[in-house]
Design an enzyme around this catalytic site. Structure first.
Site, PDB file in Angstrom:
ATOM      1  N   LYS A 160       0.886  -1.158   0.000  1.00 22.72           N
ATOM      2  CA  LYS A 160       0.000   0.000   0.000  1.00 22.72           C
ATOM      3  C   LYS A 160       0.929   1.214   0.000  1.00 22.72           C
ATOM      4  O   LYS A 160       1.079   1.916   1.006  1.00 22.72           O
ATOM      5  CB  LYS A 160      -0.870  -0.059   1.263  1.00 22.72           C
ATOM      6  CG  LYS A 160      -2.289   0.389   1.024  1.00 22.72           C
ATOM      7  CD  LYS A 160      -3.157   0.108   2.208  1.00 22.72           C
ATOM      8  CE  LYS A 160      -4.230   1.168   2.370  1.00 22.72           C
ATOM      9  NZ  LYS A 160      -4.999   1.506   1.182  1.00 22.72           N
TER      10      LYS A 160
HETATM   11  N1  PMP Z   1      -7.169  -2.708  -3.128  1.00 27.03           N
HETATM   12  C1  PMP Z   1      -6.687  -1.457  -3.078  1.00 27.03           C
HETATM   13  C2  PMP Z   1      -5.960  -0.918  -4.254  1.00 27.03           C
HETATM   14  C3  PMP Z   1      -6.887  -0.659  -1.926  1.00 27.03           C
HETATM   15  O1  PMP Z   1      -6.422   0.592  -1.875  1.00 27.03           O
HETATM   16  C4  PMP Z   1      -7.602  -1.207  -0.832  1.00 27.03           C
HETATM   17  C5  PMP Z   1      -7.861  -0.378   0.379  1.00 27.03           C
HETATM   18  N2  PMP Z   1      -6.852  -0.533   1.330  1.00 27.03           N
HETATM   19  C6  PMP Z   1      -8.073  -2.530  -0.941  1.00 27.03           C
HETATM   20  C7  PMP Z   1      -7.835  -3.243  -2.097  1.00 27.03           C
HETATM   21  C8  PMP Z   1      -8.772  -3.198   0.215  1.00 27.03           C
HETATM   22  O2  PMP Z   1      -7.847  -3.472   1.228  1.00 27.03           O
HETATM   23  P1  PMP Z   1      -8.281  -3.572   2.741  1.00 27.03           P
HETATM   24  O3  PMP Z   1      -9.429  -4.496   2.791  1.00 27.03           O
HETATM   25  O4  PMP Z   1      -7.092  -4.094   3.436  1.00 27.03           O
HETATM   26  O5  PMP Z   1      -8.662  -2.211   3.173  1.00 27.03           O
END
Ligand code: PMP
Length: 309
Positions: A160
């Site tokens: 991320k």
């Molecule tokens: N894909 C992307 C590109 C994201 O930015 C996010 C948000 N964090 C997610 C998937 C979902 O991840 P999470 O469930 O860990 O928030």
């Protein structure tokens, strides 16, 4: 610490300060080269308990610490300390409503040159209040993006990282300016990856299908939550396999999931209605369960909720 109370608070250079005091230099490495790594964590306010429950805090911190290795980031705080900082931020903010916590590890040195080696990193973190990030009731009208998803060998989607959100910004902006709510990314090979900031599940023949962890996606904590809830609590089969673009048009149900998006049904893709255009049965079951779980109302999954007070 004089600040708006309740109000957004930050952890910066080892101290808790009002967000407006947490400032970095324009020469900061992360600002110039996108070398930051962050998390997005939700806290849900439980009215009956008058408490804020942070959802899957250790899992978020663990993902960030593991991913920090890829960018050769070393910080004095360990995972336990980061969890404590997140809890303390909620208390210091005074919020008694839904919150969003954003820890960031970033290359904080003011140095020139795109490298991940030998550049000092720091941790900062802030908290804001947050309600819905996108609609979770009506169903989203989405479009397949003309922007391809980054590939793991270019800018790893597993991370991320701040820099990788240029990709998300371009796809979301394209979709919104064309009158859609959201975008779906395809990979370079044409298979489906995810939304701009959320993972994707499709329902076909009673099974849940989602792209695998090596399909240029961010491996979402919510994705993992949905998989576990589907398999363990609802007895629904989950298959991780590549998805072709046209499968999106012919599936029975489709939904996004993510910390921000939560569980958000998709109503149409490229103006083709999904199913009958209403929230599907399996999506609704998972969504109801998800909202109960994050509010701490399901004893079996209470272990995922960290009480602040
Ligand atoms: N894909 C992307 C590109 C994201 O930015 C996010 C948000 N964090 C997610 C998937 C979902 O991840 P999470 O469930 O860990 O928030």
């Amino acid at each position: 610490m004089a600040a708006m109370h309740p109000g957004p608070v930050a952890y910066f250079n080892g101290k808790f300060v009002p967000v407006e005091e947490a400032k970095i230099s324009i020469m900061t490495h992360a600002f110039n080269y996108g070398t930051g790594l962050f998390e997005g964590i939700r806290g849900y306010y439980n009215v009956e308990e008058d408490n804020i429950l942070i959802f899957r805090l250790p899992e978020h911190v663990d993902r960030m610490m593991r991913n920090a290795k890829v960018l050769c980031m070393d910080i004095p705080e360990d995972g336990a300390a980061i969890e404590e900082i997140c809890l303390e931020l909620v208390k210091k903010s005074g919020f008694k409503e839904g919150v969003y916590i954003r820890p960031i590890i970033y290359k904080s040195e003011q140095s020139l040159g795109p490298t991940v080696l030998g550049v000092a990193s720091s941790l900062c973190c802030y908290i804001i209040k947050l309600g819905d990030y996108c609609d979770t009731e009506k169903g989203l009208d989405v479009a397949v993006s003309s922007w391809r998803r980054l590939s793991d060998n270019a800018i790893p989607t597993r991370l991320k990282s701040t820099g990788s959100y240029i990709n998300s910004s371009l796809s979301a902006s394209e979709a919104k300016s064309a009158g859609f709510h959201e975008a779906i990314f395809l990979r370079e090979d044409g298979t489906v990856a995810e939304g701009s900031a959320m993972n994707l599940f499709m329902v076909h023949g009673g099974k849940l299908i989602t792209p695998p962890v090596n399909a240029d996606i961010l491996v979402g904590i919510t994705r993992n939550t949905v998989i576990e809830l589907a398999r363990e609590a609802l007895g629904i089969e989950v298959v991780e396999r590549p998805i072709a673009r046209t499968e999106l048009y012919i599936c029975d149900e489709l939904f996004f999931c993510g910390t921000g998006a939560q569980v958000a049904p998709v109503r149409s893709v490229d103006r083709r209605l999904i199913g009958k255009g209403t929230t599907g049965v399996i999506t609704k079951k998972l969504q109801d369960l998800y909202f109960n779980v994050v509010q701490g109302k399901v004893p079996e999954y209470r272990k995922w909720c960290r009480e602040v007070y």
